[in-house]
Design an enzyme around this catalytic site. Structure first.
Site, PDB file in Angstrom:
ATOM      1  N   ASP A 117      56.628  30.499  53.179  1.00 51.02           N
ATOM      2  CA  ASP A 117      55.071  29.897  52.953  1.00 51.02           C
ATOM      3  C   ASP A 117      55.010  28.682  53.906  1.00 51.02           C
ATOM      4  OD1 ASP A 117      52.966  29.403  51.851  1.00 51.02           O
ATOM      5  OD2 ASP A 117      53.466  29.052  49.877  1.00 51.02           O
ATOM      6  N   ASP A 140      48.872  32.733  55.131  1.00 51.69           N
ATOM      7  CA  ASP A 140      50.000  31.999  55.364  1.00 51.69           C
ATOM      8  C   ASP A 140      51.415  32.136  54.496  1.00 51.69           C
ATOM      9  OD1 ASP A 140      49.270  30.797  52.854  1.00 51.69           O
ATOM     10  OD2 ASP A 140      50.034  28.675  53.699  1.00 51.69           O
ATOM     11  N   GLU A 141      51.632  33.225  53.895  1.00 55.18           N
ATOM     12  CA  GLU A 141      52.785  33.618  53.300  1.00 55.18           C
ATOM     13  C   GLU A 141      53.267  35.024  53.344  1.00 55.18           C
ATOM     14  OE1 GLU A 141      52.527  33.330  48.946  1.00 55.18           O
ATOM     15  OE2 GLU A 141      50.438  33.207  49.251  1.00 55.18           O
TER      16      GLU A 141
HETATM   17 MG   LIG Z   1      50.858  27.939  51.961  1.00 52.27          MG
END
Ligand SMILES: [Mg+2]
Length: 420
Positions: free
Chosen positions: A39, A134-135
């Site tokens: 993450d 974003d993960e």
């Molecule tokens: Mg993040």
């Protein structure tokens, strides 16, 4: 103990685990899944900081005009110290921290960086799931021989992301996706946290209930009103009581609180649904050389995008628009996905033969690739023959084009036989 030293981790749980492993071979780590949750830290803000280093160390908020009606998309850790969180109204954020720097955000750029992250991560395993921009979850089960201890692999992944993109990621490692996700949140910012198999419940027990994914503000308040503050307390509530109170969600809560999650990595593919390109000719044409070279270029461009996203397409479609604007599309679904220009172009030629029935002037041609899936990663090892050669050929073409631009390299394509 040699293993323990090499990995360089000094962790009580780790030593206990090793003792168990040696006294009982069945306790070997291979029995468990090795899931990573990667993450990015303050993703949008960190990208802005890497573009404009003067923002570093300041309270920065991506979301837009603080006097508008938008919400915070991302806040720097400095802004978070003022109590600012993503999802909060921008006007509220401005009240909490009037000196914060508010940025509009460049979501196209964030998408590009996200695809770069996916590209880096997918070098480590084919079992990857981008859970959001974003993960990502990575399943590294069975990769011990290739990467050594999972913690070391996580360190290398983190360093790779940092050196390539100048961005920090936090990584959680656990025997399932839930544990990996909670662990990465606990590792923030810029850390790695590994929960050893068998320690899921004890890891979760002291955390606040809102740390469980899916437990929002209202559910948290409800749980607190029942006297349940920690995940450990939630785990000790009888399953039936939770189901009676929360219905189906109660059962899920029960499993989550006990660290149980059976979902597989890659369960959902959340990338683009299709990749398409089309060209309108300057003048309507029946110039076969122009039509086929255009189609070939469209194939090259779509196939390059496929490879960039580590994807393969199973369905290939051709679109033809005649000078009177009537439009024909024809498609073909292959038995297996491909990302090779040659295969895709063969289909496009066939489809053209079927679609161009009116033999009239053409205004537009387009190629659309759909039915996308993550690329079959092992193909390089398995076939070793023609496909392997083609793959590495197109990879070198991609590299040249990435460096010198698409037009730096031309692959000449002859007009197909049925046109002659
Ligand atoms: Mg993040």
């Amino acid at each position: 103990m040699g293993h323990y030293k090499r990995s360089g981790i000094d962790c009580g749980a780790f030593t206990i685990f090793l003792k168990q492993q040696f006294s009982n071979p069945d306790m070997g780590i291979n029995r468990y899944k090795q899931i990573l949750h990667v993450d990015m830290d303050a993703f949008f803000v960190s990208i802005e900081e890497s573009l404009n280093p003067s923002l570093r160390g300041k309270p920065v908020i991506v979301g837009g005009d603080p006097d508008g009606r938008g919400v915070v998309s991302s806040a720097s850790y400095e802004a978070r110290e003022f109590g600012i969180r993503s999802g909060m109204a921008l006007s509220r954020a401005k009240k909490l921290c009037p000196q914060a720097i508010f940025l509009q955000g460049d979501f196209e750029r964030y998408g590009i960086v996200s695809r770069k992250i996916f590209k880096i991560l997918s070098k480590y395993t084919p079992d990857i799931e981008m859970a959001s921009i974003d993960e990502a979850y990575l399943d590294l089960t069975g990769f011990g021989r290739l990467y050594g201890h999972t913690f070391g692999a996580a360190q290398r992944i983190k360093e790779k992301v940092k050196s390539r993109l100048r961005l920090n990621a936090s990584i959680g490692i656990g025997a399932n996706k839930l544990i990996a996700k909670v662990a990465s949140a606990c590792a923030k910012p810029n850390g790695i946290l590994m929960v050893f198999p068998g320690y899921e419940k004890s890891f979760l027990s002291s955390l606040s209930v809102e740390r469980l994914p899916g437990v929002g503000k209202s559910l948290k308040e409800k749980l607190i009103s029942f006297g349940v503050r920690t995940i450990g307390m939630l785990a000790s509530v009888e399953k039936d009581l939770l189901v009676r109170t929360f219905g189906k969600w109660g059962l899920i809560l029960h499993y989550k609180a006990n660290g149980i999650d059976c979902s597989a990595v890659g369960g959902r593919y959340s990338g683009p649904k299709s990749i398409s390109r089309e060209t309108t000719f300057d003048e309507d044409t029946i110039d076969r050389r122009l039509i086929f070279s255009t189609l070939f270029t469209l194939v090259e461009k779509t196939a390059k995008s496929l490879r960039e996203g580590k994807l393969q397409a199973r369905t290939i479609a051709l679109k033809l628009r005649y000078s009177d604007f009537s439009t024909v599309t024809r498609s073909k679904t292959l038995r297996e996905g491909t990302d090779l220009d040659k295969k895709i172009y063969q289909c496009v030629e066939e489809l053209f033969q079927k679609a161009w029935t009116r033999r009239g002037r053409i205004r537009l041609v387009g190629v659309c690739l759909s039915n996308l899936c993550a690329s079959a990663w092992q193909v390089n090892f398995l076939d070793g023959g023609n496909i392997g050669k083609l793959k590495s050929f197109y990879q070198s073409v991609d590299r040249v084009r990435d460096r010198y631009g698409f037009d730096s390299l031309r692959i000449v394509k002859s007009v197909p036989d049925f046109w002659a």
